[in-house]
Design an enzyme around this catalytic site. Structure first.
Site, short mmCIF file in Angstrom:
data_model
loop_
_atom_site.label_atom_id
_atom_site.label_comp_id
_atom_site.label_asym_id
_atom_site.label_seq_id
_atom_site.Cartn_x
_atom_site.Cartn_y
_atom_site.Cartn_z
CE LYS A 1 10.50 125.18 56.39
NZ LYS A 1 9.48 125.67 55.46
CB THR B 1 11.82 127.83 53.01
OG1 THR B 1 11.50 126.44 53.08
CG2 THR B 1 10.65 128.62 53.56
#
Length: 346
Positions: free
Chosen positions: A192, A249
């Site tokens: 990610k 994120t």
């Protein structure tokens, strides 16, 4: 209550130490910098990383032997590039392998393409793969340290070890789930960061929410494709360490990977960005590893490839966006159908 050593006094290690201290545990926070340990013990602050008072029951150590003496759990929260060195140092200091070993680092090692748990297994004497626990999920250190509601997953192929980690950390502001899919949990947490770099680049270029939403969605498809090719349970990527960590994120200024990408999108070179950040940007190292992984596994990862070209081949970010937008036409359901087939075979 348990005696716990947290190895790594950056923002995430400090935040996890605060969670453990709130639960009444005896927390030893280790740093390789003596001046940092002295400052934490004197001021109860870690000002280079978090703007918050640290509970007095957290004691900082520079001496690794002192930090781990008689502990019941060790939480490794150092950058992935330091994992092997720290584990080698632990070998000569641990009396036994009775301490529960938990890691909360996110990344993949370039060249070897090892996940953090595999690196620990290779380096640690007396510990097997099933002895290791990974902690991951959507959890900015800044919010965890302020006791804002956060939910994570701990994973081990040994359920009893995962349960020990769950009991250590869970409280009213830090909810902890368990899983046995270490492959999926670790890959989701590592990959990610690549997509977060892309989200920051997109924002730095001045693109809007449409572009970022597409990037996140197609990025998740890439993560799932690579993860399932390596044996991960595809459902893990729909959970907290997958889509949950991806969203937080890619959309928050707390994310150092997003911030680094944002600077790249505004025209800064990688070396300049890393100098400005002053902290490890795991997504940079992981991009190199994932690019190698995709080739090895023969998995299509166009976003990862584009970000690799920006980072390591000095390709213009706008040119990469144009490259992605002009790829061959395809059917979106192809990816979803492949994911469902993977789920049905588990």
């Amino acid at each position: 209550m348990a005696k716990v050593a947290v190895l790594g006094a950056g923002s995430w290690g400090t935040a996890l130490g605060i969670v453990l201290a709130d639960n009444g545990h005896d927390v030893r926070l280790w740093t390789h910098r003596k001046e940092q340990a002295d400052a934490i013990n004197l001021t109860h602050k870690n000002e280079n990383y978090l703007e918050i008072m640290i509970p007095e029951q957290i004691k900082a150590y520079h001496d690794l032997q002192e930090a781990i003496t008689n502990v019941e759990a060790i939480v490794i929260v150092v950058p992935t590039k330091a994992i092997r060195e720290v584990c080698k140092n632990l070998n000569g200091l641990l009396d036994s392998s009775s301490a529960t070993l938990i890691h909360a680092s996110k990344g993949i090692e370039p060249i070897s393409l090892k996940r953090v748990s595999q690196m620990i297994e290779e380096e640690m004497e007396g510990y097997q793969y099933e002895d290791i626990v990974v902690l991951s999920g959507p959890s900015h250190a800044e919010e965890v340290a302020k006791r804002q509601p956060t939910t994570v997953t701990v994973s081990s192929v040994n359920r009893s070890n995962a349960k020990i980690a769950q009991d250590l950390f869970i409280n009213e502001s830090f909810r902890v789930y368990t899983s046995t899919d270490m492959v999926g949990i670790e890959l989701g947490g590592a990959l990610k960061n690549i997509i977060a770099l892309g989200a920051g680049i997109s924002d730095g270029l001045g693109y809007g929410d449409n572009a970022k939403a597409a990037l996140i969605t197609r990025g998740l498809a890439e993560i799932a494709r690579l993860g399932t090719s390596l044996g991960a349970n595809p459902l893990s990527f729909l959970g907290l360490p997958g889509v949950g960590d991806l969203i937080v994120t890619c959309t928050s200024v707390h994310s150092r990977n997003w911030r680094a990408g944002n600077l790249l999108g505004k025209g800064n070179k990688l070396e300049e960005v890393l100098d400005q950040m002053g902290m490890v940007v795991e997504g940079v190292r992981t991009t190199k590893a994932a690019y190698q992984f995709a080739k090895k596994q023969q998995v299509e990862m166009p976003i990862t490839t584009g970000i690799y070209q920006i980072l390591f081949e000095d390709k213009n970010p706008k040119d990469v966006v144009e490259q992605l937008m002009n790829r061959n036409k395809r059917e979106e359901m192809e990816d979803l159908a492949a994911l469902l087939r993977s789920i049905n075979t588990k």
